[in-house]
Design a protein around this motif. Structure first.
Motif, PDB file in Angstrom:
ATOM      1  N   GLU A  17       0.833  -1.211   0.000  1.00 39.64           N
ATOM      2  CA  GLU A  17       0.000   0.000   0.000  1.00 39.64           C
ATOM      3  C   GLU A  17       0.863   1.254   0.000  1.00 39.64           C
ATOM      4  O   GLU A  17       0.609   2.211  -0.751  1.00 39.64           O
ATOM      5  N   GLN A  18       1.919   1.265   0.804  1.00 41.60           N
ATOM      6  CA  GLN A  18       2.794   2.435   0.872  1.00 41.60           C
ATOM      7  C   GLN A  18       3.531   2.647  -0.451  1.00 41.60           C
ATOM      8  O   GLN A  18       3.625   3.776  -0.954  1.00 41.60           O
ATOM      9  N   ALA A  19       4.035   1.561  -1.029  1.00 46.03           N
ATOM     10  CA  ALA A  19       4.793   1.669  -2.285  1.00 46.03           C
ATOM     11  C   ALA A  19       3.893   2.085  -3.446  1.00 46.03           C
ATOM     12  O   ALA A  19       4.258   2.955  -4.252  1.00 46.03           O
ATOM     13  N   LEU A  20       2.719   1.466  -3.545  1.00 45.57           N
ATOM     14  CA  LEU A  20       1.807   1.785  -4.648  1.00 45.57           C
ATOM     15  C   LEU A  20       1.244   3.197  -4.532  1.00 45.57           C
ATOM     16  O   LEU A  20       0.989   3.854  -5.546  1.00 45.57           O
ATOM     17  N   THR A  21       1.055   3.686  -3.303  1.00 46.17           N
ATOM     18  CA  THR A  21       0.590   5.059  -3.107  1.00 46.17           C
ATOM     19  C   THR A  21       1.619   6.050  -3.643  1.00 46.17           C
ATOM     20  O   THR A  21       1.269   7.055  -4.275  1.00 46.17           O
TER      21      THR A  21
END
Length: 359
Positions: free
Chosen positions: A250-254
């Motif tokens: 989630e952090q990387a894709l955001t």
């Protein structure tokens, strides 16, 4: 001034005053050489032509009839080769094959599943062999067909196709090839739709491994594979591992796509579910409140009905927060809406179990 004696005149051919007696001279013509150009765009190409070669400018299949020295529109069957016993069509079949596969995928994302099945089924004819269209295109068409079958609840047929495709791709391309990962992901999706989470998690873990090797740990597809692994681990009751992978993804894709992208929205939906099951109800509620049904719908997941599913998720969170009245309302509405829409029973199973636990 004396210039000395003149040189004797060069003998001439009888009756030909301007031609040497030794015969006509070789004319001094311009130099020439053969080149190979794409029949579609004229781009100059290298020789020899490999079986799977494509034009670097327009992407058309180079190893095809339209680029062959025997291609002749005035000849029978448009081919001057003596060994041809029937017309070959289409003349650039690999490109058309890919276009029709994309058409099947378009029908799928529009949720026109019978049309997606019809187009993909035609691509599974024996004429479209691996040697003719290439293993990647061959596998992609069968994956499209399997996806259309899953969306129509023909899970057994889809699983048989996906397993055979995976066997062939592993044999042809090897266990670490990027395409092998795509095919494994397709089979994992089919298995998890039948609640076969254990084997699904093994496959998704291998997909994540392959993508980290093929495109690096921070590539978009790598992070999507990590998110899929986390989602599958929830079903496998491995919530701690699921949380680890879903948080990272989630952090990387955001950072890559932004908080409102379909991939991030999907990851947040399942991350909220995992957080709630571990007692982190407030964090789960914050994520649930950030969900956008339209963006979730853009992921193309065949079950859809995201407003009702978000309502069910919020009902689970309300139950965890001790708000039983709101939980009962949200869960009841979610179950009723999903049942009315005819959504597969296991989608609402967690909501149904939670509602029953309140009686």
């Amino acid at each position: 001034i004396s210039r000395g004696p003149k040189s004797p005149a060069e003998p001439r051919a009888p009756g030909r005053q301007l031609q040497s007696a030794s015969g006509p001279k070789t004319p001094n013509l311009m130099a020439s050489h053969e080149v190979f150009r794409c029949a579609r765009c004229g781009n100059r190409l290298a020789v020899p032509v490999e079986l799977g070669a494509r034009c670097g400018k327009c992407g058309v299949d180079v190893h095809s009839c339209i680029n062959c020295v025997s291609f002749d529109t005035s000849a029978r069957w448009e081919c001057s080769h003596a060994g041809i016993a029937a017309r070959v069509a289409p003349k650039d079949d690999r490109l058309l094959f890919m276009v029709r596969t994309s058409l099947s995928d378009t029908y799928y994302f529009r949720r026109e599943y019978p049309q997606a099945e019809r187009v993909a089924l035609d691509l599974m004819q024996p004429i479209y062999s691996i040697d003719r269209v290439g293993v990647v295109s061959w596998a992609r068409a069968r994956n499209s067909y399997a996806s259309a079958l899953v969306a129509q609840d023909r899970i057994g047929e889809a699983e048989a196709i996906a397993r055979e495709v995976l066997r062939v791709v592993r044999e042809k391309l090897g266990p670490d090839h990027f395409q092998t990962g795509f095919v494994e992901n397709e089979l994992a999706n089919i298995l998890t739709s039948q609640d076969q989470f254990k084997e699904g998690a093994v496959l998704e873990d291998d997909v994540y491994r392959i993508f980290k090797i093929a495109i690096g740990p921070d590539g978009v597809n790598t992070r999507l594979a990590q998110a899929n692994l986390g989602i599958t681990l929830i079903g496998n009751q491995s919530t701690d591992q699921a949380l680890h992978h879903l948080r990272e993804a989630e952090q990387a894709l955001t950072k890559i796509d932004g908080a409102n992208s379909p991939a991030v929205q999907m990851t947040r939906f399942y991350l909220a579910q995992a957080l709630n099951s571990k007692g982190n109800h407030h964090e789960a509620l914050n994520l649930a409140n950030s969900l956008d049904p339209k963006q979730l719908d853009a992921t193309g997941e065949s079950w859809g009905h995201w407003p009702s599913r978000i309502k069910g998720l919020k009902g689970l969170i309300a139950l965890g927060l001790g708000d039983k009245s709101n939980a009962r309302k949200l869960l009841s509405e979610s179950i009723s809406e999903l049942d009315t829409a005819g959504v597969k029973a296991n989608i609402a199973s967690a909501y149904r179990e939670a509602l029953q636990s309140m009686h």
